[in-house]
Write an enzyme that holds these catalytic residues in place. Structure first.
Site, PDB file in Angstrom:
ATOM      1  N   GLU A   1     -25.921 -14.529 -23.237  1.00 54.72           N
ATOM      2  CA  GLU A   1     -25.063 -15.300 -24.140  1.00 54.72           C
ATOM      3  C   GLU A   1     -23.589 -15.130 -23.817  1.00 54.72           C
ATOM      4  O   GLU A   1     -22.832 -16.075 -23.731  1.00 54.72           O
ATOM      5  CB  GLU A   1     -25.335 -14.908 -25.596  1.00 54.72           C
ATOM      6  CG  GLU A   1     -24.516 -15.748 -26.574  1.00 54.72           C
ATOM      7  CD  GLU A   1     -25.095 -15.741 -27.977  1.00 54.72           C
ATOM      8  OE1 GLU A   1     -26.144 -15.109 -28.185  1.00 54.72           O
ATOM      9  OE2 GLU A   1     -24.501 -16.362 -28.864  1.00 54.72           O
TER      10      GLU A   1
ATOM     11  N   SER B   1     -25.486 -24.785 -33.128  1.00 52.07           N
ATOM     12  CA  SER B   1     -24.493 -25.768 -32.700  1.00 52.07           C
ATOM     13  C   SER B   1     -25.158 -26.826 -31.838  1.00 52.07           C
ATOM     14  O   SER B   1     -26.133 -26.562 -31.135  1.00 52.07           O
ATOM     15  CB  SER B   1     -23.325 -25.096 -31.973  1.00 52.07           C
ATOM     16  OG  SER B   1     -23.765 -24.550 -30.775  1.00 52.07           O
TER      17      SER B   1
ATOM     18  N   SER C   1     -30.657 -17.532 -35.609  1.00 47.77           N
ATOM     19  CA  SER C   1     -30.149 -17.028 -36.894  1.00 47.77           C
ATOM     20  C   SER C   1     -30.819 -17.697 -38.090  1.00 47.77           C
ATOM     21  O   SER C   1     -31.187 -18.867 -38.034  1.00 47.77           O
ATOM     22  CB  SER C   1     -28.644 -17.278 -36.998  1.00 47.77           C
ATOM     23  OG  SER C   1     -27.967 -16.613 -35.989  1.00 47.77           O
TER      24      SER C   1
ATOM     25  N   GLU D   1     -18.330  -5.555 -36.868  1.00 45.09           N
ATOM     26  CA  GLU D   1     -19.016  -4.396 -37.430  1.00 45.09           C
ATOM     27  C   GLU D   1     -20.271  -4.066 -36.613  1.00 45.09           C
ATOM     28  O   GLU D   1     -20.546  -2.900 -36.318  1.00 45.09           O
ATOM     29  CB  GLU D   1     -19.393  -4.660 -38.899  1.00 45.09           C
ATOM     30  CG  GLU D   1     -18.213  -4.703 -39.864  1.00 45.09           C
ATOM     31  CD  GLU D   1     -17.440  -6.013 -39.846  1.00 45.09           C
ATOM     32  OE1 GLU D   1     -17.876  -6.973 -39.163  1.00 45.09           O
ATOM     33  OE2 GLU D   1     -16.391  -6.092 -40.494  1.00 45.09           O
TER      34      GLU D   1
ATOM     35  N   GLN E   1     -29.928 -23.573 -30.051  1.00 43.56           N
ATOM     36  CA  GLN E   1     -30.495 -22.240 -30.217  1.00 43.56           C
ATOM     37  C   GLN E   1     -30.857 -21.999 -31.680  1.00 43.56           C
ATOM     38  O   GLN E   1     -29.994 -22.089 -32.558  1.00 43.56           O
ATOM     39  CB  GLN E   1     -29.449 -21.219 -29.757  1.00 43.56           C
ATOM     40  CG  GLN E   1     -29.914 -19.788 -29.747  1.00 43.56           C
ATOM     41  CD  GLN E   1     -28.786 -18.843 -29.335  1.00 43.56           C
ATOM     42  OE1 GLN E   1     -27.672 -19.290 -29.094  1.00 43.56           O
ATOM     43  NE2 GLN E   1     -29.074 -17.563 -29.270  1.00 43.56           N
ATOM     44  N   GLY E   2     -32.108 -21.698 -31.944  1.00 42.02           N
ATOM     45  CA  GLY E   2     -32.552 -21.483 -33.323  1.00 42.02           C
ATOM     46  C   GLY E   2     -32.990 -20.044 -33.551  1.00 42.02           C
ATOM     47  O   GLY E   2     -34.170 -19.751 -33.692  1.00 42.02           O
TER      48      GLY E   2
END
Lengths: 341, 383, 341, 383
Positions: D243, D160, D128, D363, D125-126
């Site tokens: 997810e 990952s 971030s 957060e 997964q690309g």
């Protein structure tokens, strides 16, 4: 696996909510709290609707519904902090139903189910129970004492002294009874107590829910430095934390209410969890509600404090969180040794 | 580093402690109303005053003892330890006097300081407003010049002692055309006029420690402006800077005493042997000691660098949270007494909820610590 | 009443800070940690400056300074997590100084004070001490065992097996010694242990201080949604909380260091408080530092984790917070009974 | 309300549990590198696949079993309970497949779904990027059209399995002239090209679970756009929605197992009789049960209303904090083992620190809860 309420349960919830929104408005609760007396009119209405007998068997004049239905009513009443002796009365009838003899059932439950008589449940030490909620108005009193079981008595058989608590929405009394006072309840006291814990926990869930709702409404309106204070993370994250704690209390309480009816073997564990979670949530969430209201929250007029005070009483009622976590640890240890052996 | 008192400091403490032992206040009037309680505290201030103990930190020229900050802290520690009440005019002594000394004219000092000290005239503080909250720059109460008088309209809140006060330290807006904190002026407003109505603000404990002020065409002579027109922000800061300085030590000692009471109750009920309570009480003891140490450390800074750092916010923050934890724990340790209406214990439990709100909410204190101690950027919000 | 350091103490602090800023840079610490070996060069420099002997009496080759000076060095070393066996060595010499005989002092302290020999201190259970910091490099080992006092031995007299911890900036070993191994330390073991606690607490204060500084620097720079993340209250209030915890640890540790020299009667209480506060702060503050760094904080390269790992080791070293709070409660109970009687 | 499994659900669970008992994975390669571990997990996926257990929640037409959400949750609970590894291509199975089913063309589904299921092609997964953090709208990686190909430049992080992956779910900016979240497109990028460099990102545990991707003039055929050019935000949301759904149940069971291990250690060391530890463990048990109940409740909502509510954030938040508390407590209860390098316990302690960061920081989750569950106003900051 389904967490939803049935249509009937949802209907009970809706009816209760609508009735109390009308009949237990904040100003009316405040009026009775300040006068230090129960809302007799509301109590009569609830009795006419059969609320006190919701979980009492039909053959004893109740509605014969279950712990989940009782839990729904406790939660709705908790959320309005209505000044009625509903909780103490159902605590007493729950104990009598589970620990009483058929003869005691027949003799005591019908009046409690109809609301004709009021009940109260006290935890005694050497015959004396402090801060017995509803004790001053009760006709029937159940005293539970560690190691010596439970007994039921009429108000006349006990010495009752009014002993107001910080929560004047409900009367409190000191109840003492001689060692031979009243008659023993020789059935399943523990099962009754666990169901009583579910009722108290449900009330606490209602208190938390209302505290959160009041707070969210307030911080959306109240502005500081040009924006609603609820947009500051110090406030909004506090509200999120309140929700998390409320949901922990709510989910464990729902589980315990379900177990009481459907899986009694898990009830002891579930009830201990529920009361621990609900007691902690009650204290934390209502304190947070005051804080998030700022100066206003510290005033008598803001009405948040009734929730805080009710939560303090309920959190201590029938054992504080620490007590029930100790019980829970006992369950875990037992399970472990059962697993090993 | 020297965490003992100097000989001079120890002598000061012993003298005061001796005097307090020999001169206890009259017994507190039972079920007294605000006025009776205030009269009792006024009598007590008179006794302090007669013995020269009303405001030892004031310079000798104004009738004080010219105490060092350390001695002043000792003074409040001892007042707290002796469990005597605060002087009736505590706000005049702690805030009003020092503000006048810093900003007042000679005439103002001469006129106002003596009756502050003797307790003849009680002072109250009119800063907060219902809408403004922690935002001093957002004050809405207005003062308009009319000849040699100012006409004031507005509303104040959280004013303690207003019913018995002669003078109010009032901050009002005198210029709406300049940036928000620039148009403020600091006044001494006479409370004895019909244009000022006091409404007690009942709090969750049931008592009315605070009040709301409704001000409608109140009159203030121009001579009662302190520090100049338009300079109210600066003058108010002086008042606020003095607000927490000394009183903190009295509060800290009260916390200590309450903790000792809870520990004693735990011992009596055999709960000190329960590792859970032992752990919680030891943690509270540690916090209590931290508060004491941090408070004294702040004082060292004052003596060394001349002014308290923003670290004072840490002490107030820690104190208020510790007091809340302690009173909450007292429910489990002390038992049902804490939940009984009207008990001393229940008063502490309920009153503690105000600690994290009054005198700067914990949220505001954290902002101050983040911005002024740690140098983090201030959050700019868009409306 | 004065919390300030003396000019001499301030000078020691300044010198240490400057030296370590130069000689214990993050990349150098990382290099040694990754290789799993001490920074021998830095250790030799510190020895030349007389650091290991700072609190050892002059007649035994030390500088004859006090606990406050030792505390200053521990804090500075902690804040850089320098890969040197300073702490274990001073822990050993502290125990020997307070619990050893004059003959043991003369025989053992000079080499420890000069750094010629290295020390370590382990807490043993039935003769075995796990995770003895500095154990693999130590020439002199002190083992303390509850109920059976302390003994000192040479490395040859014990069985030592390297047992790396999660904190590779310092070696760890499993040390076991036969019941008759080594020689007893028959003096004031408790007084020595309390001073050892002050040293560990001081290191933790340094760790916290650094974790906070790194975090503050990072959140001022790192931007998200257009502004530095440090301007969000979720982050800035976390930093404020880190400061509060650090200052609690710092003030109680300073008090304990002062008491060790000036008011030994209060030392037991003060040391227990300091270790409890510093252990909690160490765990909380370093965990917060990782969190405030976000994803980066979870990476090896960000260097925050060295602080977290050191804090975990130090928090457990010579007893975790819970242990010292239990001691503290004992002190409170004793004081109460002394007061009553 | 019915908190038991239906007969059908119980049968599903029993079948899977029986199969897992009879078909354990090969022993984990000791001291294996990433590649060896991946090979091991690929072999395991192959075994699952052969038995029809690779992706039971996929519709039967794509080779799944068309499981209900409840059955899918049971699947992950059982996978967790059996302590078997996750399938090698967990991201393809959980995220890639469902995203294609929702947005892919028939050709894409035919081409990509089978090798996802069999584990023949691994997905990563690309999303971030180093600068963007939680802010998907701030992505900087750019894709520019060149004939019937796209040329991609940029950097991704927290990817990952990148070394062993064939396909990357890549979100890149294809239009810089429109508001930030509108100019994004979702691609399938072939990882087997030199223009994509993978650098392992070592984490505080010492292992490199994640990677950075450096993308320099990588090429993607236009046929590999998923869901249309400029629609990347919507497509990515589908991926993100999937997810946490199933995986949460596996994580929750791992937490349960770890707690049981700690309780057992406490019992062994006699610490369950210490009220302090008993209290802490009972509290963790209650939290663990809350997580289970809240997760199942979320699932009830999915089955009833068709989609998970934002309450899912509560589960992830509570899970991550509980795991951190538990592993921290394990230091005190289990003892020195937890602090020893390379022990399973110490891995859990260190790894847990990532829980409140990965997959939405606590957060951010609190923001989501405040805004989307409670309806509080979103904070608008001014730069």
């Amino acid at each position: 696996m389904d967490f939803g309420l049935t249509d009937d349960q949802r209907e009970i919830q809706r009816t209760a909510r609508e009735l109390l929104a009308e009949r237990a408005r904040p100003e009316r609760v405040r009026e009775h709290a300040e006068a230090g007396r129960s809302d007799e009119q509301l109590w009569r209405e609830l009795c006419e609707l059969g609320w006190p007998g919701i979980a009492v068997a039909e053959r004893h004049g109740g509605q014969g519904l279950g712990s989940i239905e009782l839990s729904i009513l406790c939660e709705e009443l908790g959320s309005t902090v209505a000044a009625v002796p509903f909780l103490p009365s159902v605590l007493a009838s729950t104990l009598i139903e589970h620990a009483g003899s058929p003869e005691q059932h027949e003799r005591l439950l019908p009046a409690l189910a109809s609301g004709e008589s009021k009940g109260a449940l006290g935890v005694a030490v050497e015959g004396v129970a402090e801060l017995v909620v509803g004790g001053s108005e009760a006709d029937v009193i159940v005293l539970v004492e560690e190691d010596s079981g439970a007994r039921v008595m009429s108000a006349a058989q006990a010495e009752i002294g009014a002993s107001p608590s910080i929560d004047p929405t409900r009367s409190c009394a000191r109840v003492s009874a001689p060692a031979d006072g009243g008659e023993p309840l020789e059935g399943e006291v523990a099962a009754g107590m666990d169901r009583a814990l579910v009722a108290v926990s449900s009330e606490l869930v209602g208190v938390c829910d209302r505290a959160l709702k009041m707070t969210v409404a307030y911080v959306k309106e109240r502005r500081q430095f040009g924006v609603p204070v609820g947009s500051y993370q110090a406030v909004s994250h506090r509200c999120a934390q309140m929700l998390l704690e409320t949901e922990q209390a709510r989910s464990t309480t729902a589980y315990a209410a379900w177990a009481a009816d459907a899986d009694p073997e898990r009830l002891a564990e579930a009830a201990a969890m529920a009361k621990a979670a609900a007691s902690d949530a009650g204290r934390e969430v209502t304190a947070s509600a005051i804080q998030a209201h700022g100066g206003i929250g510290f005033t008598w007029e803001a009405d948040v404090h009734w929730l805080y005070k009710r939560a303090q009483l309920d959190a201590a009622l029938l054992g504080a969180a620490k007590h029930h976590r100790a019980r829970l640890a006992g369950v875990l240890a037992e399970r472990l040794s059962a697993h090993v052996s | 580093m020297d965490l003992t008192f100097s000989e001079r400091e120890a002598a000061f403490r012993d003298e005061l402690r001796g005097w307090l032992e020999e001169n206890p206040p009259d017994p507190k009037p039972e079920n007294g109303d605000e006025a009776a309680l205030s009269e009792w505290r006024r009598a007590w201030q008179r006794r302090l005053y007669d013995a020269g103990w009303a405001a030892p930190s004031w310079p000798t020229e104004y009738g004080g003892r010219g105490c060092t900050p350390t001695e002043s802290a000792i003074y409040f520690e001892e007042i707290g330890r002796a469990r005597v009440p605060l002087a009736a005019n505590v706000l005049g002594l702690l805030l009003g006097g020092p503000t006048l000394m810093a900003w007042g004219t000679d005439e103002q000092k001469e006129r106002y300081l003596p009756p502050i000290l003797s307790g003849e005239e009680i002072w109250c503080q009119g800063f907060s407003e219902p809408e403004a909250g922690s935002d001093l720059a957002g004050l809405k109460t207005r003062a308009v010049k009319d000849g040699d008088e100012w006409v004031v309209n507005g509303q104040k809140v959280w004013t303690s002692g207003a019913q018995v006060s002669k003078w109010c330290m009032l901050v009002a807006r005198t210029d709406t055309d300049v940036p928000k904190h620039k148009g403020l002026t600091y006044f001494l407003m006479d409370m004895e006029q019909d244009a000022v109505q006091v409404r007690p603000l009942r709090q969750i404990t049931g008592e009315a420690e605070f009040n709301e002020l409704f001000i409608e065409d109140a009159r203030i002579p121009d001579a009662n402006v302190v520090g100049g027109v338009g300079n109210g922000w600066q003058v108010a800061l002086t008042t606020l800077m003095n607000e927490r300085a000394g009183l903190g030590f009295a509060l800290q000692i009260r916390l200590r005493q309450l903790l000792d009471d809870v520990i004693e109750a735990a011992e009596r009920r055999g709960l000190l042997e329960d590792p859970l309570y032992a752990d919680a009480l030891a943690d509270l003891h540690m916090r209590c000691e931290s508060i004491r140490l941090l408070a004294w450390k702040g004082l060292s800074d004052v003596e060394r660098y001349g002014q308290p750092g923003p670290e004072g916010s840490l002490v107030k923050w820690l104190w208020s949270e510790t007091n809340q934890r302690l009173t909450q724990l007292s429910v489990d340790i002390v038992g049902t007494d804490v939940l009984k209406a009207g008990s001393d214990w229940s008063y502490e439990l309920l009153r503690a909820r105000g600690n994290t709100i009054e005198g700067g909410t914990t949220e505001v204190l954290k902002n101050i610590v983040a911005e002024r101690v740690l140098g983090l950027p201030r959050l700019k919000v868009a409306a």
